[in-house]
Every structure is written in structure tokens, then in C-alpha cells.
Design a protein around this motif. Structure first.
Motif, PDB file in Angstrom:
ATOM      1  N   ALA A  23      73.259 -19.417  -4.860  1.00 25.38           N
ATOM      2  CA  ALA A  23      73.845 -18.093  -5.044  1.00 25.38           C
ATOM      3  C   ALA A  23      74.641 -18.033  -6.341  1.00 25.38           C
ATOM      4  N   ALA A  24      75.418 -19.085  -6.588  1.00 29.90           N
ATOM      5  CA  ALA A  24      76.244 -19.094  -7.797  1.00 29.90           C
ATOM      6  C   ALA A  24      75.373 -19.084  -9.044  1.00 29.90           C
ATOM      7  N   ILE A  41      74.134 -15.617  -9.490  1.00 24.98           N
ATOM      8  CA  ILE A  41      75.197 -14.714  -9.949  1.00 24.98           C
ATOM      9  C   ILE A  41      75.432 -14.887 -11.445  1.00 24.98           C
ATOM     10  N   ALA A  95      80.812 -17.035  -5.343  1.00 27.41           N
ATOM     11  CA  ALA A  95      79.875 -17.458  -4.308  1.00 27.41           C
ATOM     12  C   ALA A  95      80.587 -18.206  -3.191  1.00 27.41           C
ATOM     13  N   SER A  96      81.537 -19.045  -3.568  1.00 25.30           N
ATOM     14  CA  SER A  96      82.203 -19.818  -2.525  1.00 25.30           C
ATOM     15  C   SER A  96      83.098 -18.920  -1.686  1.00 25.30           C
ATOM     16  N   PHE A 104      74.802 -10.723  -6.271  1.00 25.13           N
ATOM     17  CA  PHE A 104      74.408 -11.697  -5.250  1.00 25.13           C
ATOM     18  C   PHE A 104      72.907 -11.668  -5.053  1.00 25.13           C
ATOM     19  N   PHE A 117      71.124 -13.541   0.561  1.00 23.39           N
ATOM     20  CA  PHE A 117      72.314 -14.345   0.776  1.00 23.39           C
ATOM     21  C   PHE A 117      73.014 -13.960   2.067  1.00 23.39           C
ATOM     22  N   SER A 138      81.161 -17.231   0.986  1.00 21.53           N
ATOM     23  CA  SER A 138      80.533 -18.065   2.003  1.00 21.53           C
ATOM     24  C   SER A 138      81.601 -18.676   2.884  1.00 21.53           C
ATOM     25  N   VAL A 178      75.119 -22.019  -1.409  1.00 21.21           N
ATOM     26  CA  VAL A 178      76.175 -21.487  -2.278  1.00 21.21           C
ATOM     27  C   VAL A 178      75.842 -21.788  -3.726  1.00 21.21           C
TER      28      VAL A 178
END
Lengths: 330, 184
Positions: free
Chosen positions: A245-246, A249, A275-276, A314, A318, A279, A242
Motif C-alpha cells: 500500500a505504501a 501511495i 499506510a501504517s 490508496f 486495500f 492499517s 502495508v
């Protein structure tokens, strides 16, 4: 007074082992007059590196008198010379303080201690020492490493000597120096984080920050969203996936310029939120706002800006727990 | 390049600040009680005049006028104010009128990449997104400050109107390089 002279010599001899060109060795090896003698200060010898002859003898040992082990809580520290000097930061203060007496003889008839003068040890640097202590306390609260603290101390010393910010509260200058040091080391802390460990307001720290940059004529790099990702994500307990990913982003959002004029912290917070939410570990805006120090309406605003392009933002590999179209729309 | 002087740029002056002195001591309480549109604060008093000039009056006779939209208006407003004080009975002389600060806004027809702009002009420009959303560019020679927003609006402050115009001209080419559609 007597002790000054023998102390000078080891320093002189010590410098020869560092290859100091100006300090010629006082003794030379008879076989190799050109060789620079190597000092073995533990044994007190000067040794010729060519033939191994011990030339000097009975050199004063500059090592410590006793070995101290940090786990031993010995109430009596047998060392008679005190702490190591900090020559970079102090003025080379060699004064001796007389501490308060312990025996009965140190008190005169009225119960006052006989020798009272413990003040005025380093009046010129007293404020600076105080500030160093404050810096260490502040840095300790957010677990900053020693190198940042040293850098902060150096900055403070430079600012203090310049005297251009003399009217400002020392704590404010110390906090601003801490902020600058974190920036310079590449691990910036937000103003709000520094505010949390200092008694000074964010406004005042910001003002001092600008003044210090002007006074020292330096500049700092701009903050990016990635600087804060690892700290915020680990405080929230988000897994590495995560976090990555964040980071992606946020970086993409800034590249595509979806969030003009927004503070990088707000963008980072919105990216973490997105992102959270995509997920398994969903965090609310309030939680993220708490950690990052941004208001949840701010996160909402930034989120609204990045939401339309969510699919592009994203990273390609992911794993979505909640697909992109099911992301919350605020 | 079309970056020649203010081709289509309107520089709108929003505020002119001027100071002047009356060469006499002023009794603030009298002004507060007898004047119209006065707000009195224990440290200093404030006076409002109809065409939008707000003046901060100190008892020493120093007066700061703000809210004017041009230098001329500032002077007229200050004179009007001095006249009112004279009517209240003070021996007012209109001395040392000086325009101290001029604030103007200007809008570029393009949006600006602040990060690139700051990187190009490192020591002179400063950008702290946490503190203020604009990048501040201080021109030392002119003693002017330009604040650049990412939307393309600028606010310029300087000691007089001419400096403000020069500052805008100075900064236009720098902004032109970092505009949004080009260096994306």
C-alpha cells in the motif's frame, strides 16, 4: 626462479581448453590432428575429444593441493601457495613476504627478531588495499552482497588510477564509490545510510560523489520511492500488505505531483506513515523518521501535502483498519 | 513558439563578485584598528562599505569584493574601497579589476518537472534530491551553471552578465518542454 617455467605451461595449456585461438596445442592427437585437445587438469591429461585418446600426460596439476573445509578450524593451513590472486584489482603482485619467526632461532641476542623487513610489499597499491579493506568493512555493516562490493572495488580502482581525486581522503572516496555501486546495482542506499557506516560526513560523501561522476563520466539513475520501501517497511516490521500500500501511495503521489521538490525519501516516509496509520500496525512519525533518517517534521510536511488526496492514493483493494477520514491530520 | 529571447522573463542580478589587486602589501592589523566596519579574522580581514560591498582583504594585496548588484557598482565599490585604504596610508594602486562571478535569479511563469528535465538532459544535468532540491545544469561552452527548482525559479551563475543572459536563453526551450501543466 626455477618455478616460473613449469607454472607458465599449465596456464598456456589451460588456455587451449578455453578455446583460445592463438595458443596452438603443443601436442596433437595422431588420428585427429585438427581436434582441439581437452585438458583434464585434475588427472593431468590432454584428451582428444574425438576418439578419447589420452595424448598429453603428466601435465602439472593446477588444482589446489589440499581440500579445505570451512567448518574445520585447523590452525595450520597446509596450503603452500596462499590465497587466490585478485588480478582485476591488484597489479599482479607475486612478492613473497617473510613472516615473523616462531622458533627461538629467529631472535638475535637483544630479543629483536632477526628478519625485520616485512614492510614495503606493495607500496604502490597499499592505499588501495587499505581502501578495499575499508570498503569490505563498511559493506559488511549493512550486509551488502559480494557483487556490490566487487563493483565498489572496481570503481575505486578506476578513480584511484585516474588520480583526479587524489587529494581527497580515501575513505571519502570509498564511501562515495559504495554509494554509486549500490545505485548502479539498482538497490540505492540513502546518503544517511552510508554515513552511518562511514566516518565521513554526508557533505563530504556528496562532494566526492559528484566529483567521481564527473571523473568517470558516468551518470546514475534517479532514485525512486519504491527502492526504499521494502527495506524501511521490513525494518519497521510492517506486513506485506502495508508495504504494498505504501509503495502504491508513494508512486501515486509522485505521479499526481502532490509533492513537488520533496526528496523521495521524505515522500516514502510519509507514505509509509499513511499506510501504517490506515492499517492495524500503526507506527509513529518518530519511529519512521528514525528508520528512514528523515526528521519527523519533514514527514509531517510531506504528509500534509498528500493528506488531502488520501482517498485517491490508496490502492483499490486495500483493507482499511482505520478509514480514510479517520486518518490523523497533522 | 514563444521561447524567444526573454520576452517576459526578468533576470535579476543579485550578486556580482569581483577581484582586484593593490600592488602593495597591506597590513591587516592597521586596517582592522583604524578602518570603519572591519571584522578581522586571523587569516584574513573583512571590510564593509556603506553601499553594500563586502571585501575580503588579504595581506598580499588581493581583494575580493562581493555584494554588488551590477558590474558598474562593483567597480565603483572597489574604487571606493581602494580610496579608503589609500587614506589609511597604503600606497594603493587600482590594478587588475576583474569580475569573476555573476549570480542572477530568474523565474519561469511555469513550474517544472525536474525528473523529466533531468532524464532529457542526462549527462549535462544532474539532480540529487537528497543533496539539493534543484537540478544543476552546467553549460560548458559558457562556463555557466543553472540551478533549476521545481517551482520554476532558476539561479544562474556565470563569469559575466552577458553569459548569464545567454545561459537563460539557452535553457529556456529545454525547460519549456518539461513544464508542469503540459507533460503531467
Amino acid at each position: 626462479m626455477q618455478f616460473q617455467i613449469p607454472l607458465a605451461e599449465p596456464a598456456n595449456m589451460a588456455s587451449t581448453s578455453r578455446g583460445d585461438v592463438l595458443a596452438l596445442p603443443k601436442v596433437r592427437c595422431p588420428n585427429h590432428p585438427d581436434a582441439m585437445l581437452v585438458e583434464d587438469y585434475r588427472a593431468g591429461d590432454m584428451i582428444c575429444p574425438e576418439c578419447g585418446l589420452v595424448v598429453g600426460d603428466r601435465v602439472i596439476d593446477v588444482g589446489s593441493e589440499w581440500r579445505t573445509f570451512t567448518n574445520e578450524k585447523a590452525t595450520k593451513d597446509p596450503s603452500r601457495v596462499g590465497d587466490a590472486q585478485n588480478p582485476l584489482l591488484n597489479g599482479g603482485d607475486l612478492t613473497t613476504m617473510i613472516s615473523k619467526g616462531t622458533g627461538a632461532a629467529s631472535f638475535d641476542e637483544f630479543g629483536n627478531s632477526k628478519y625485520q623487513n616485512r614492510r614495503t610489499m606493495s607500496s604502490s597499491d597499499r592505499a588501495m588495499l587499505n581502501a578495499f579493506k575499508e570498503i569490505t568493512t563498511m559493506a559488511d555493516r549493512i550486509n551488502l552482497p559480494r557483487n556490490i562490493i566487487d563493483r565498489t572495488n572496481n570503481l575505486f580502482k578506476q578513480v584511484y588510477e585516474q588520480k583526479s581525486l587524489k587529494g581527497r581522503a580515501n575513505d571519502a572516496i570509498a564511501s562515495a564509490c559504495l554509494y554509486i555501486a549500490c545505485r548502479q546495482e539498482g538497490v540505492p542506499r540513502t546518503f544517511k545510510e552510508i554515513c552511518a557506516v562511514s566516518r565521513i560526513s554526508k557533505k563530504e560523501i556528496g562532494r566526492c560523489f559528484k566529483l567521481i561522476l564527473k571523473a568517470l563520466e558516468t551518470s546514475v539513475d534517479l532514485i525512486t520511492t519504491g527502492d526504499f520501501m521494502s527495506r524501511f517497511c521490513s525494518n519497521l516490521g510492517l506486513p506485506k500488505q502495508v508495504q504494498m500500500a505504501a509503495t502504491y501511495i508513494a508512486r501515486k503521489a509522485v505521479e499526481l505531483d502532490l509533492v513537488p521538490g520533496r526528496s523521495p525519501i521524505s515522500v516514502a516516509a510519509a507514505a509509509i506513515y499513511m499506510a501504517s496509520q490506515a492499517s492495524a500496525e500503526k507506527k509513529t512519525q518518530k519511529e519512521i523518521g528514525d528508520i528512514a533518517g528523515v526528521a519527523d517534521v519533514t514527514i509531517r510536511q510531506s504528509y500534509r501535502l498528500i493528506y488531502p488526496r488520501a482517498a485517491d492514493l490508496f490502492p483499490p483493494d486495500f483493507k482499511f483498519d482505520t478509514p480514510v477520514d479517520k486518518l490523523p491530520q497533522l | 513558439m514563444e521561447s524567444s529571447n526573454d520576452v517576459a522573463l526578468d533576470i535579476i542580478i543579485t550578486n556580482v563578485v569581483a577581484v582586484f589587486r593593490t600592488r602593495c602589501h597591506l597590513n591587516l592589523r592597521t586596517i582592522a584598528l583604524e578602518g570603519v566596519n572591519v571584522i578581522y579574522k586571523p587569516e584574513y580581514g573583512k571590510v564593509l562599505m556603506k553601499p553594500r560591498i563586502t571585501a575580503s582583504i588579504w595581506s598580499s594585496g588581493k581583494i575580493i569584493c562581493t555584494g554588488a548588484t551590477s558590474e558598474e557598482e562593483a567597480k565603483q565599490g572597489a574604487r571606493r574601497l581602494a580610496r579608503t585604504l589609500q587614506k589609511l596610508g597604503f600606497k594603493v594602486r587600482f590594478a587588475d579589476f576583474k569580475v569573476v562571478n555573476v549570480l542572477a535569479v530568474c523565474s519561469m511563469p511555469f513550474a517544472i518537472r525536474l525528473i523529466d528535465f533531468t532524464k532529457n538532459n542526462r549527462p549535462i544535468a544532474s539532480y540529487e534530491p537528497e543533496l539539493h532540491p534543484a537540478a544543476t545544469y552546467r553549460i560548458k561552452t559558457l562556463k555557466a551553471t543553472v540551478q533549476v527548482f521545481s517551482t520554476g525559479s532558476l539561479t544562474v551563475t556565470g563569469p559575466n552578465v552577458q553569459t548569464v543572459a545567454t545561459a537563460v536563453e539557452h535553457i529556456y526551450p529545454l525547460l519549456f518542454e518539461c513544464q508542469k501543466p503540459l507533460c503531467k
